[in-house]
Scaffold this motif. Structure first.
Motif, PDB file in Angstrom:
ATOM      1  N   ASP A 164     -10.885  13.107  -0.095  1.00 54.77           N
ATOM      2  CA  ASP A 164     -10.947  13.700  -1.441  1.00 54.77           C
ATOM      3  C   ASP A 164     -11.976  12.992  -2.308  1.00 54.77           C
ATOM      4  O   ASP A 164     -12.649  13.625  -3.138  1.00 54.77           O
ATOM      5  CB  ASP A 164      -9.566  13.623  -2.104  1.00 54.77           C
ATOM      6  CG  ASP A 164      -8.544  14.520  -1.417  1.00 54.77           C
ATOM      7  OD1 ASP A 164      -8.971  15.476  -0.737  1.00 54.77           O
ATOM      8  OD2 ASP A 164      -7.330  14.259  -1.563  1.00 54.77           O
ATOM      9  N   LEU A 165     -12.106  11.679  -2.121  1.00 55.47           N
ATOM     10  CA  LEU A 165     -13.083  10.920  -2.901  1.00 55.47           C
ATOM     11  C   LEU A 165     -14.499  11.370  -2.583  1.00 55.47           C
ATOM     12  O   LEU A 165     -15.316  11.586  -3.488  1.00 55.47           O
ATOM     13  CB  LEU A 165     -12.933   9.426  -2.611  1.00 55.47           C
ATOM     14  CG  LEU A 165     -13.952   8.504  -3.311  1.00 55.47           C
ATOM     15  CD1 LEU A 165     -13.830   8.626  -4.822  1.00 55.47           C
ATOM     16  CD2 LEU A 165     -13.762   7.058  -2.863  1.00 55.47           C
ATOM     17  N   ALA A 166     -14.789  11.557  -1.284  1.00 52.96           N
ATOM     18  CA  ALA A 166     -16.122  12.014  -0.890  1.00 52.96           C
ATOM     19  C   ALA A 166     -16.408  13.398  -1.445  1.00 52.96           C
ATOM     20  O   ALA A 166     -17.520  13.679  -1.922  1.00 52.96           O
ATOM     21  CB  ALA A 166     -16.233  12.020   0.640  1.00 52.96           C
ATOM     22  N   GLU A 167     -15.410  14.270  -1.411  1.00 51.82           N
ATOM     23  CA  GLU A 167     -15.597  15.625  -1.936  1.00 51.82           C
ATOM     24  C   GLU A 167     -15.868  15.599  -3.434  1.00 51.82           C
ATOM     25  O   GLU A 167     -16.734  16.320  -3.940  1.00 51.82           O
ATOM     26  CB  GLU A 167     -14.357  16.466  -1.645  1.00 51.82           C
ATOM     27  CG  GLU A 167     -14.498  17.915  -2.097  1.00 51.82           C
ATOM     28  CD  GLU A 167     -13.315  18.764  -1.675  1.00 51.82           C
ATOM     29  OE1 GLU A 167     -13.161  19.863  -2.217  1.00 51.82           O
ATOM     30  OE2 GLU A 167     -12.550  18.300  -0.796  1.00 51.82           O
TER      31      GLU A 167
ATOM     32  N   ARG B  26     -22.932  14.261  -7.503  1.00 53.71           N
ATOM     33  CA  ARG B  26     -24.274  14.257  -6.915  1.00 53.71           C
ATOM     34  C   ARG B  26     -24.920  15.634  -6.804  1.00 53.71           C
ATOM     35  O   ARG B  26     -26.090  15.797  -7.140  1.00 53.71           O
ATOM     36  CB  ARG B  26     -24.239  13.567  -5.544  1.00 53.71           C
ATOM     37  CG  ARG B  26     -23.936  12.077  -5.657  1.00 53.71           C
ATOM     38  CD  ARG B  26     -24.067  11.376  -4.326  1.00 53.71           C
ATOM     39  NE  ARG B  26     -23.669   9.971  -4.434  1.00 53.71           N
ATOM     40  CZ  ARG B  26     -23.519   9.144  -3.406  1.00 53.71           C
ATOM     41  NH1 ARG B  26     -23.720   9.599  -2.172  1.00 53.71           N
ATOM     42  NH2 ARG B  26     -23.164   7.894  -3.593  1.00 53.71           N
ATOM     43  N   LEU B  27     -24.183  16.621  -6.312  1.00 54.23           N
ATOM     44  CA  LEU B  27     -24.796  17.939  -6.134  1.00 54.23           C
ATOM     45  C   LEU B  27     -25.320  18.547  -7.432  1.00 54.23           C
ATOM     46  O   LEU B  27     -26.419  19.116  -7.442  1.00 54.23           O
ATOM     47  CB  LEU B  27     -23.815  18.889  -5.456  1.00 54.23           C
ATOM     48  CG  LEU B  27     -23.907  19.004  -3.933  1.00 54.23           C
ATOM     49  CD1 LEU B  27     -22.997  20.118  -3.425  1.00 54.23           C
ATOM     50  CD2 LEU B  27     -25.335  19.249  -3.461  1.00 54.23           C
ATOM     51  N   PRO B  28     -24.590  18.481  -8.559  1.00 53.79           N
ATOM     52  CA  PRO B  28     -25.167  19.012  -9.796  1.00 53.79           C
ATOM     53  C   PRO B  28     -26.488  18.340 -10.161  1.00 53.79           C
ATOM     54  O   PRO B  28     -27.428  18.998 -10.617  1.00 53.79           O
ATOM     55  CB  PRO B  28     -24.088  18.714 -10.848  1.00 53.79           C
ATOM     56  CG  PRO B  28     -22.817  18.629 -10.071  1.00 53.79           C
ATOM     57  CD  PRO B  28     -23.203  18.026  -8.754  1.00 53.79           C
TER      58      PRO B  28
ATOM     59  N   ILE C 209     -20.020  20.861   1.752  1.00 52.82           N
ATOM     60  CA  ILE C 209     -20.699  22.095   1.334  1.00 52.82           C
ATOM     61  C   ILE C 209     -20.192  23.281   2.139  1.00 52.82           C
ATOM     62  O   ILE C 209     -19.941  24.365   1.591  1.00 52.82           O
ATOM     63  CB  ILE C 209     -22.228  21.937   1.483  1.00 52.82           C
ATOM     64  CG1 ILE C 209     -22.741  20.860   0.512  1.00 52.82           C
ATOM     65  CG2 ILE C 209     -22.936  23.264   1.227  1.00 52.82           C
ATOM     66  CD1 ILE C 209     -24.199  20.523   0.680  1.00 52.82           C
ATOM     67  N   LEU C 210     -20.031  23.097   3.450  1.00 55.79           N
ATOM     68  CA  LEU C 210     -19.528  24.180   4.296  1.00 55.79           C
ATOM     69  C   LEU C 210     -18.120  24.593   3.902  1.00 55.79           C
ATOM     70  O   LEU C 210     -17.776  25.782   3.923  1.00 55.79           O
ATOM     71  CB  LEU C 210     -19.556  23.755   5.770  1.00 55.79           C
ATOM     72  CG  LEU C 210     -20.931  23.729   6.448  1.00 55.79           C
ATOM     73  CD1 LEU C 210     -20.818  23.139   7.848  1.00 55.79           C
ATOM     74  CD2 LEU C 210     -21.525  25.131   6.508  1.00 55.79           C
TER      75      LEU C 210
ATOM     76  N   LEU D  46     -11.525  20.922   6.712  1.00 51.81           N
ATOM     77  CA  LEU D  46     -12.263  19.792   7.274  1.00 51.81           C
ATOM     78  C   LEU D  46     -11.520  18.513   6.905  1.00 51.81           C
ATOM     79  O   LEU D  46     -11.769  17.874   5.888  1.00 51.81           O
ATOM     80  CB  LEU D  46     -13.695  19.767   6.723  1.00 51.81           C
ATOM     81  CG  LEU D  46     -14.573  20.977   7.087  1.00 51.81           C
ATOM     82  CD1 LEU D  46     -15.881  20.943   6.325  1.00 51.81           C
ATOM     83  CD2 LEU D  46     -14.839  21.013   8.580  1.00 51.81           C
ATOM     84  N   SER D  47     -10.585  18.135   7.743  1.00 50.41           N
ATOM     85  CA  SER D  47      -9.709  17.007   7.435  1.00 50.41           C
ATOM     86  C   SER D  47     -10.426  15.667   7.450  1.00 50.41           C
ATOM     87  O   SER D  47      -9.917  14.682   6.920  1.00 50.41           O
ATOM     88  CB  SER D  47      -8.543  16.985   8.435  1.00 50.41           C
ATOM     89  OG  SER D  47      -9.042  16.901   9.769  1.00 50.41           O
ATOM     90  N   THR D  48     -11.602  15.639   8.067  1.00 52.69           N
ATOM     91  CA  THR D  48     -12.306  14.362   8.175  1.00 52.69           C
ATOM     92  C   THR D  48     -12.972  13.947   6.862  1.00 52.69           C
ATOM     93  O   THR D  48     -13.441  12.826   6.743  1.00 52.69           O
ATOM     94  CB  THR D  48     -13.388  14.450   9.271  1.00 52.69           C
ATOM     95  OG1 THR D  48     -14.271  15.545   8.969  1.00 52.69           O
ATOM     96  CG2 THR D  48     -12.758  14.668  10.624  1.00 52.69           C
ATOM     97  N   VAL D  49     -13.030  14.844   5.879  1.00 51.41           N
ATOM     98  CA  VAL D  49     -13.666  14.538   4.599  1.00 51.41           C
ATOM     99  C   VAL D  49     -12.605  14.126   3.594  1.00 51.41           C
ATOM    100  O   VAL D  49     -11.651  14.860   3.342  1.00 51.41           O
ATOM    101  CB  VAL D  49     -14.462  15.747   4.065  1.00 51.41           C
ATOM    102  CG1 VAL D  49     -15.113  15.411   2.736  1.00 51.41           C
ATOM    103  CG2 VAL D  49     -15.506  16.175   5.082  1.00 51.41           C
TER     104      VAL D  49
END
Length: 369
Positions: free
Chosen positions: A77-80, A87-89, A62-63, A72-75
């Protein structure tokens, strides 16, 4: 009047002002707590599901969208993709639906001075169901063939129009007989049964595929969540809630009785028409996208009334926030309790809402108005 009497009167007024300010501060604090609770639940709900994503991952995604250029390299592409596209919608749609249904329920209960009123019990949901049934079974819109080009919104538009027509019919009948709360409620119940008969007839004559689609829609759910849906609903819900909040003082006056409200300069007929139409617009828009989700519009205002009282300045936003919290919790539970199988959230809200509402009624030791 003696000096001592004047001093005592001033002291009494000062004490009342202090009590009022303390009560107002307490209610505003409770609303703030509800809002923070909603944000926390939304973050946890977004991280909850079959795919393992942490709350920290959700916050990072979100940030990264809020702050341009933030890397934010720790995230992954699948999680994003899971967070932003899946999920967010759904989380936002659940919150908007809760805000809408609970806010509409609080307004309807206040206007009609009846604790059992909600979009579901007034027949609005039944009208929306008939509109959706016509679209699903007959594949046609009340706007005619010109609208069929936007086929994916056929059910949405039909259910919205029929939900709105329901409230117009209710108010029209009440206007003929005298716009008293009892007439409005009875007209809603009668039209609800009429529309339910129409839905049953369409079920009987539909083929297997159409029947399945209709039954699933009537159960209520958030499967159709998308950013497009959120963008459509957000301004409708926000504007309606803001406009309804402007009538909070008039609703408070009406809560003391029609005669008292009219003596204070409130146009009761106009107040009923405007607030019921705004509540109908808000609730019908939501039902059109989610199907029938019962008890949120009935239970949430009652829960909030126990917390902040019956002052509509605080009750309306409080009930809306409470509805968002309850529906978000119910939808999250519906997603995980039998994962990967998903329970329609309308079933879950009814299963939880009915006994909870009975519990509230049994514990109630005072009148609402």
């Amino acid at each position: 009047m003696s000096v001592s009497a004047t001093t005592e009167e001033a002291a009494g007024i000062a004490e009342l002002e202090e009590i009022y300010q303390h009560s107002t501060a307490r209610k505003l604090t409770l609303l703030g707590v509800l809002f923070i609770l909603l944000i926390v639940i939304a973050l946890v709900a977004t991280a909850t599901g079959v795919a393992g994503i942490t709350v920290a991952d959700v916050a990072r995604v979100i940030l990264s969208k809020i702050i341009p250029g933030l890397q934010l390299s720790t995230v992954s592409d699948l999680a994003e993709t899971i967070v932003m596209e899946l999920r967010l919608p759904r989380i936002f749609l659940a919150m908007l639906a809760g805000l809408s249904l609970a806010g509409a329920g609080a307004v309807m209960q206040g206007v009609l001075r009846n604790p059992l009123v909600s979009p579901f019990t007034l027949g609005l949901s039944a009208g929306a169901s008939l509109g959706a049934a016509i679209a699903i079974v007959l594949g046609t819109s009340v706007l005619g063939s010109a609208f069929i080009v936007a086929g994916k919104y056929l059910i949405v538009v039909n259910s919205f129009i029929f939900g709105s027509i329901t409230m117009l019919l209710i108010y029209g009948i009440a206007k003929i007989k005298g716009a008293v709360p009892e007439t409005l409620i009875l007209a809603g119940v009668a039209l609800g049964y009429l529309f339910q008969a129409g839905v049953s007839a369409l079920k009987y004559f539909s083929d297997n595929e159409a029947l399945k689609d209709l039954v699933v829609w009537l159960m209520g759910g958030l499967w159709g969540a998308s950013w497009e849906t959120v963008i459509i609903l957000f301004p409708i819900v926000l504007i309606c809630l803001i406009l309804l909040e402007r009538y909070a003082w008039d609703l408070n006056a009406l809560g003391s009785g029609e005669e008292v409200a009219m003596s204070l300069g409130v146009n009761v007929d106009r107040l009923r028409l405007v607030t019921l139409m705004l509540a109908t617009l808000m609730a019908s828009s939501t039902i059109a996208f989610t199907g029938i989700i019962g008890f949120i519009g009935l239970v949430a205002p009652h829960v909030c009334r126990f917390i902040v009282g019956s002052d509509n300045r605080f009750l309306l936003p409080g009930a809306a926030l409470m509805g968002a919290v309850l529906l978000l919790l119910a939808d999250t539970l519906a997603r995980i309790v039998l994962a990967p199988v998903e329970i329609p959230v309308g079933i879950l809200t009814s299963l939880i809402g009915a006994p909870f509402f009975l519990f509230l009624l049994l514990r109630k030791k005072h009148q609402y108005w």
